[in-house]
Enzyme design. Structure first.
Site, mmCIF file in Angstrom:
data_model
loop_
_atom_site.group_PDB
_atom_site.id
_atom_site.type_symbol
_atom_site.label_atom_id
_atom_site.label_comp_id
_atom_site.label_asym_id
_atom_site.label_seq_id
_atom_site.Cartn_x
_atom_site.Cartn_y
_atom_site.Cartn_z
ATOM 1 N N LEU A 474 0.824 -1.217 0.000
ATOM 2 C CA LEU A 474 0.000 0.000 0.000
ATOM 3 C C LEU A 474 0.857 1.266 0.000
ATOM 4 O O LEU A 474 0.613 2.206 0.758
ATOM 5 C CB LEU A 474 -0.972 0.001 1.192
ATOM 6 N N HIS A 475 1.857 1.272 -0.893
ATOM 7 C CA HIS A 475 2.752 2.428 -0.997
ATOM 8 C C HIS A 475 2.808 2.969 -2.427
ATOM 9 O O HIS A 475 3.896 3.187 -2.962
ATOM 10 C CB HIS A 475 4.166 2.042 -0.547
ATOM 11 N N PRO A 476 1.677 3.239 -3.084
ATOM 12 C CA PRO A 476 1.728 3.764 -4.457
ATOM 13 C C PRO A 476 2.282 5.185 -4.481
ATOM 14 O O PRO A 476 1.962 6.003 -3.617
ATOM 15 C CB PRO A 476 0.257 3.719 -4.903
#
Length: 569
Positions: A474-476
Site C-alpha cells: 500500500l505504498h503507491p
C-alpha cells in the site's frame, strides 16, 4: 449549483496525509481563506475501527472506510488483480494504514536530488522538515536526527514480546547489526520501529494537523465532497466543482492544490486535459498541456508474509479468538491500553540483499502473530511472521483514465515482477528472510515454516509463490513526479510544486515523489507537504542540516552483503 460566489485563496483537493498538512500550514496565514475538500467522510472520534490501533485490518476492503481500488490483471503475476485499499475518510490512508513511521534512507533523498534542478530535495534539505513534523518520544532530547516538538507524536515500539528480541538476535547471528533507531543515524540493521500511535490511539495526519486547526475562522473542511471538475481559463485554474449530498457546488479559487494521492491526482490531471495528448484525445478530452509523465513512472512495494508456527505460547494468536475480542476492545475503550493499543509492528529491520546496492533494498516487518492483512489467521495455536519485499524495484506501472466520467475508477497497472532485477531481488528477499528465521536465536520458538512452506525452494518455486501470494504494501507513488522541465516525464516543478505549463495548479502528495523510498511512505509524504507549504507560502525554507549518516563500508567493516544462494536467470 450553490456557493457560486464563494472564493478561496487555496482550494486543497484531498484531505488525506498531504492535504491535512497543507490545511493546517496554509491557514496559519490569517489573511488567507483555505478550503479542504475531502471525498470521504469524517474520521469520527468514536469510530473504533480507525481510532483503535489493533483494528487496522478491519477498514481494508470495507466500503465505509476504503475506496477499494484494484489493479487491472497484472501480466507478470499470473493475471491476478491486486487489491489496493485507499482511505475513504478524513486523513485519507493515514486513517486506515499500519501506522508505521519510516523516513526512508538518507540516500533515497540523495537520489531525489541527482537531476539538475532537484538539488533542494537532498537529505540535508529534507531533514529539517522531518524534524519539524515529529515529536519522537523514543529519542533522546539531544538527538540531532529527530524532531521533538512536531504535531506527529511517535511511539517507539516497546517490542517486549520475546519473539521480537529473538528476531533481533537472529539478525545479529546472521551477520547483521542491531540499530536503536531506523530513522536515526543508522537505518541498516534490526531494532524497534516508530509508530504513529499516541496514548493508545492512531495518530493520523488529520488528528495531528487538521483537527487542531479547525477552530480557525479562515479554514473550512468539507467532507463527502467529491471533486468532479477543475475549471480553467487557459493555463490558469479558476475554481472547482464538487458533489456533496447529491448537489453540485462550484467555488472560485486563486490557487488549486491537488492532494488526492497517487491514484486520484493523475486521474484529475488527465480529466483536466493534462497528460499525454494522444491518449487524452482517444478519450475525447481536449489536451491542455502535453505532459506524458502524468500517470506514468508508477511505483509500489509488493510484499509477502513468511509465516512460522510458534512452539511456545507467547504469540498474540489467541487475541484473534472472537470470544476474547470484546474484552480486549473494552479494555481499550476504558483505558486505551492492552493488546488493542498497539499496531504490533513494533520492530523489524533493513538489509542489503546483494553487493550491487548502496543501501538497504529489503525491509522486514516482524509481527508476533500469523495473520494476513485481511484478518485471515493461520490455522495454528501460536505463530509469527515476517513481511518482506524489495524496496526499490525497477518495475514501473501506469494509471490511465477509462473515460471522462470522474466517478469511474482508472485503469491501474504496476507491472510487478516485470524485470529480471525485480525477480532477482525477490528470490534474494525470501532467502535472506529464511536465513534469519533459521538462526539459533529463533530455535526456542521455531515450530516450522507454514508459508510458503519447505517445499518451495527453487528460484521458480519462490517466484511462483510470490506471483500467487504477493500483496501490495500500500505504498503507491511517483505517478506525477517532480522534476525539471528538461525531463520529458516530469510533471511537477520541484521549486514551486506547480504543474509544468500551468500558472496556479500545484501537486502535493505521494504522486509527486520522483522515486519511492525504501520503507513505508507516509512519513516522506508528510515531509514533502511540510516543505511544500513553505514553498507555497513564499516563506524562507528551513536551513539545510548537513550531518553524517551511516553508510556501509565507511562507518564499519561490513563491506558486503550477507551471502545467500544467488538467483539464476
Amino acid at each position: 449549483m450553490s456557493n457560486k460566489n464563494k472564493s478561496y485563496d487555496y482550494v486543497i483537493i484531498g484531505g488525506g496525509s498531504a492535504g491535512s498538512v497543507l490545511g493546517n500550514r496554509l491557514s496559519e496565514d490569517k489573511d488567507k481563506e483555505v478550503l479542504v475538500l475531502e471525498a470521504g467522510r469524517s474520521d469520527y472520534f468514536w469510530d473504533l475501527f480507525i481510532q483503535m490501533p489493533a483494528a487496522l485490518m478491519f477498514p481494508s476492503g470495507n466500503k465505509f472506510y476504503d475506496w477499494i481500488y484494484s489493479t487491472d490483471e497484472e501480466p507478470h503475476m499470473g493475471g491476478r488483480k491486486v487489491a489496493h485499499a485507499r482511505g475513504k475518510v478524513l486523513g485519507g490512508s493515514s486513517s486506515i494504514n499500519g501506522m508505521i513511521y519510516q523516513r526512508g534512507n538518507p540516500m533515497d533523498y540523495e537520489g531525489w536530488a541527482e537531476p539538475e534542478g532537484m538539488e533542494t530535495w537532498d537529505f540535508a534539505h529534507c531533514l529539517p522538515y522531518f524534524k519539524k513534523l515529529e515529536k519522537t518520544y523514543g529519542a533522546a532530547p539531544y538527538d540531532k536526527f529527530r524532531g521533538h516538538d512536531g504535531p506527529i507524536k511517535l511511539k517507539r515500539g516497546p517490542a517486549t514480546n520475546p519473539l521480537f528480541q529473538s528476531f533481533f538476535d537472529a539478525g545479529v547471528e546472521a551477520g547483521y547489526h542491531k540499530t536503536p533507531d531506523v530513522n536515526g543515524f543508522r537505518q541498516e540493521g534490526f531494532g524497534p520501529f516508530d509508530s504513529q500511535v499516541h496514548r493508545g490511539r492512531r495518530m493520523s495526519a488529520s488528528r495531528a494537523y487538521l483537527h487542531p486547526a479547525m477552530k480557525r475562522k479562515n479554514l473550512t473542511v468539507e467532507t463527502r465532497a467529491f471533486v468532479t471538475e477543475i475549471h480553467y481559463e487557459g493555463r490558469r485554474a479558476t475554481g472547482v466543482t464538487y458533489k456533496k449530498n447529491g448537489k453540485l457546488h462550484t467555488i472560485d479559487a486563486k490557487e488549486v492544490i491537488l492532494s488526492g494521492g497517487a491514484f486520484n491526482t493523475p486521474q484529475l490531471l488527465q480529466l483536466s486535459g493534462i497528460g499525454d495528448s494522444e491518449f487524452l484525445k482517444s478519450k475525447g478530452i481536449e489536451p491542455r498541456v502535453h505532459l506524458p509523465g502524468v500517470g506514468e513512472n508508477f511505483e509500489d512495494h509488493l510484499e509477502v508474509y513468511i509465516q512460522h508456527k510458534c512452539k511456545e505460547p507467547v504469540s498474540l494468536q489467541p487475541s484473534l479468538d472472537i470470544k476474547r475480542m470484546p474484552f480486549i476492545g473494552l479494555q481499550w475503550i476504558f483505558t486505551r491500553t492492552g493488546a488493542a493499543a498497539s499496531n504490533h509492528f513494533e520492530g523489524g529491520g533493513f538489509v542489503r540483499s546483494n553487493n550491487e546496492v548502496d543501501y538497504p533494498n529489503l525491509m522486514f516487518h516482524f509481527l508476533p502473530i500469523a495473520v494476513r492483512y485481511d484478518g485471515q489467521k493461520a490455522a495454528v495455536a501460536h505463530g509469527y511472521q515476517v513481511h518482506v519485499g524489495p524496496m526499490y524495484s525497477n518495475s514501473r506501472g501506469s494509471l490511465k483514465i477509462k473515460s471522462k466520467d470522474p466517478f469511474e475508477k482508472p485503469s491501474i497497472r504496476f507491472n510487478y515482477l516485470s524485470t529480471e532485477e525485480d525477480k532477482k531481488e525477490w528470490v534474494e528477499a525470501i532467502r535472506v528472510a529464511r536465513n534469519i528465521l533459521s538462526q539459533k536465536a529463533m530455535d526456542p520458538f521455531n515450530g516450522g515454516e507454514i508459508s510458503p512452506g519447505p517445499e518451495v525452494q527453487t528460484d521458480e518455486e519462490i517466484l511462483d509463490w510470490v506471483r500467487r501470494d504477493g500483496e501490495t504494501a500500500l505504498h503507491p507513488s511517483c505517478s506525477a513526479k517532480m522534476g525539471p522541465a528538461s525531463d520529458p516525464m516530469a510533471v511537477v516543478d520541484p521549486l514551486t510544486m506547480k504543474v509544468h505549463g500551468m500558472e496556479n495548479l500545484r501537486v502535493v502528495d505521494a504522486s509527486a515523489m520522483p522515486r519511492t523510498t525504501n520503507g513505508n511512505i507516509h512519513a516522506p509524504v508528510l515531509m514533502l507537504a511540510e516543505k511544500a507549504a513553505d514553498i507555497i507560502r513564499g516563506r524562507k525554507p528551513l536551513e539545510p542540516q548537513y550531518i553524517d549518516y551511516y553508510k556501509h563500508g565507511v562507518h564499519d567493516e561490513n563491506e558486503g552483503a550477507i551471502e545467500v544462494k544467488p538467483y539464476a536467470k
